[in-house]
Scaffold this active site. Structure first.
Site, PDB file in Angstrom:
ATOM      1  N   LEU A   1       0.871  -1.174   0.000  1.00  0.00           N
ATOM      2  CA  LEU A   1       0.000   0.000   0.000  1.00  0.00           C
ATOM      3  C   LEU A   1       0.907   1.223   0.000  1.00  0.00           C
ATOM      4  CD1 LEU A   1      -2.619  -0.964   2.781  1.00  0.00           C
ATOM      5  CD2 LEU A   1      -3.000  -0.986   0.305  1.00  0.00           C
ATOM      6  N   ASP A   2       0.445   2.310  -0.612  1.00  0.00           N
ATOM      7  CA  ASP A   2       1.226   3.543  -0.583  1.00  0.00           C
ATOM      8  C   ASP A   2       1.418   4.013   0.857  1.00  0.00           C
ATOM      9  OD1 ASP A   2       1.159   3.483  -3.334  1.00  0.00           O
ATOM     10  OD2 ASP A   2      -0.471   4.936  -3.518  1.00  0.00           O
ATOM     11  N   LYS A   3       2.442   4.811   1.068  1.00  0.00           N
ATOM     12  CA  LYS A   3       2.751   5.328   2.399  1.00  0.00           C
ATOM     13  C   LYS A   3       1.529   5.940   3.081  1.00  0.00           C
ATOM     14  CE  LYS A   3       5.527   8.879   4.742  1.00  0.00           C
ATOM     15  NZ  LYS A   3       6.523   9.966   4.566  1.00  0.00           N
TER      16      LYS A   3
ATOM     17  N   ARG B   1      -5.534   6.309  -7.391  1.00  0.00           N
ATOM     18  CA  ARG B   1      -5.187   7.728  -7.429  1.00  0.00           C
ATOM     19  C   ARG B   1      -5.102   8.240  -8.863  1.00  0.00           C
ATOM     20  NH1 ARG B   1       0.159   7.753  -3.905  1.00  0.00           N
ATOM     21  NH2 ARG B   1       0.017  10.009  -4.250  1.00  0.00           N
TER      22      ARG B   1
END
Length: 308
Positions: free
Chosen positions: A135-137, A237
């Site tokens: 998962l992204d930060k 996103r």
């Protein structure tokens, strides 16, 4: 960056095997780099099964090795499920999944190493033990970590074959008109900025489904439930920004207003549905929305009730 050109007699080889034979990069690492869009053939992304052709120009952008010992760190992290084969946690917003340049500690890997001790699969390599997906930060939520190689291989296959159902909650700018829709647009690494992804006709197919949960016209935003069939980097996103509804707080794919001062995109991995890699039992694991996200939704709902 490695630059290669296929010569006569070198054609008809799988691209992953060819690169591995021509460099010091392992075939497993090459396959990961291909999946991440860091291998281009004639400036286009390809699959690991691509067969080389004479005069193919190949570029390989490999991460610089991190010369650091990855240590276990006692970082509190919510455990949603754990047994002898897997551990499922609720990754907090702001936490990087694995060590990389600029983030050598304080990562999910450091935290899980402290919980699991030596029982993590080694397939992901020294800096990615047990990591099956990421998962992204600034994306919070459910993430699975494999404790052994058998579990890792099985989970990786499930993800590859689109057998893992991933559901997210997202807050986007603008009032989305459709009650539900599917975005089917290919994604690849941006040609203008290699740190970003972009919709590109030469990219890999990416499919995102969304359902409107709540519209907030006074604040010009919409709460969505999102499911993804594919797992491209930054997929939600990029797709939402492409249709004119970027995620609130996302400064990478949006330059719009953020009156709530949210740092990082409002995106939460709500649940995962998959088969247990060893027992084959159907698993459904859900992570509650983080406090900042709940507070923001409450504020938006209060604003909708206000009479102007």
């Amino acid at each position: 960056m490695e630059l290669l050109k296929v010569k006569e007699g070198e054609e008809n080889s799988r691209i992953d095997a060819y690169i591995s034979s021509k460099t010091d990069i392992s075939r497993v690492t090459v396959q990961r780099l291909i999946k991440e869009g860091n291998v281009l053939v004639n400036n286009k992304e390809v699959k690991a099964s691509y067969k080389t052709k004479i005069d193919d120009e190949i570029s390989v952008e490999e991460e610089k090795p991190i010369e650091v010992e990855i240590k276990a760190q006692n970082i509190p992290i919510p455990i949603l499920y754990e047994d002898n084969d897997i551990i499922v946690v609720n990754k907090p917003k702001g936490m990087v999944v694995h060590p990389a340049n600029g983030n050598l500690d304080g990562t999910l890997v450091n935290a899980v190493m402290a919980i699991c001790k030596d029982s993590l699969s080694g397939i992901g390599g020294e800096i990615r033990p047990g990591i099956v997906h990421r998962l992204d930060k600034d994306t919070s939520g459910v993430i699975i970590v494999a404790k052994n190689d058998k579990a890792h291989i099985n989970l990786s296959e499930q993800i590859k074959n689109h057998q893992v159902e991933k559901t997210y909650i997202a807050l986007v700018r603008g009032v989305v008109k459709e009650n539900q829709a599917t975005i089917d647009m290919p994604i690849s690494r941006s040609t203008k900025d290699r740190k970003k992804m972009a919709v590109n006709k030469n990219g890999k197919r990416a499919i995102t489904h969304f359902i409107v949960l709540k519209r907030f016209p006074k604040d010009n935003c919409t709460l969505l439930q999102v499911k993804i069939e594919t797992g491209r980097t930054h997929q939600i996103r990029v797709h939402m920004a492409e249709i004119g509804h970027p995620l609130i707080g996302d400064t990478v794919y949006s330059s719009g207003k953020n009156p709530w001062g949210i740092e990082g995109q409002c995106l939460h991995a709500k649940s995962l549905k998959f088969k247990h890699p060893i027992t084959e039992k159907e698993m459904y694991i859900e992570a509650p929305l983080p406090e900042y996200f709940l507070n923001l939704i409450n504020k938006l709902e209060e604003n909708e009730k206000m009479i102007i």
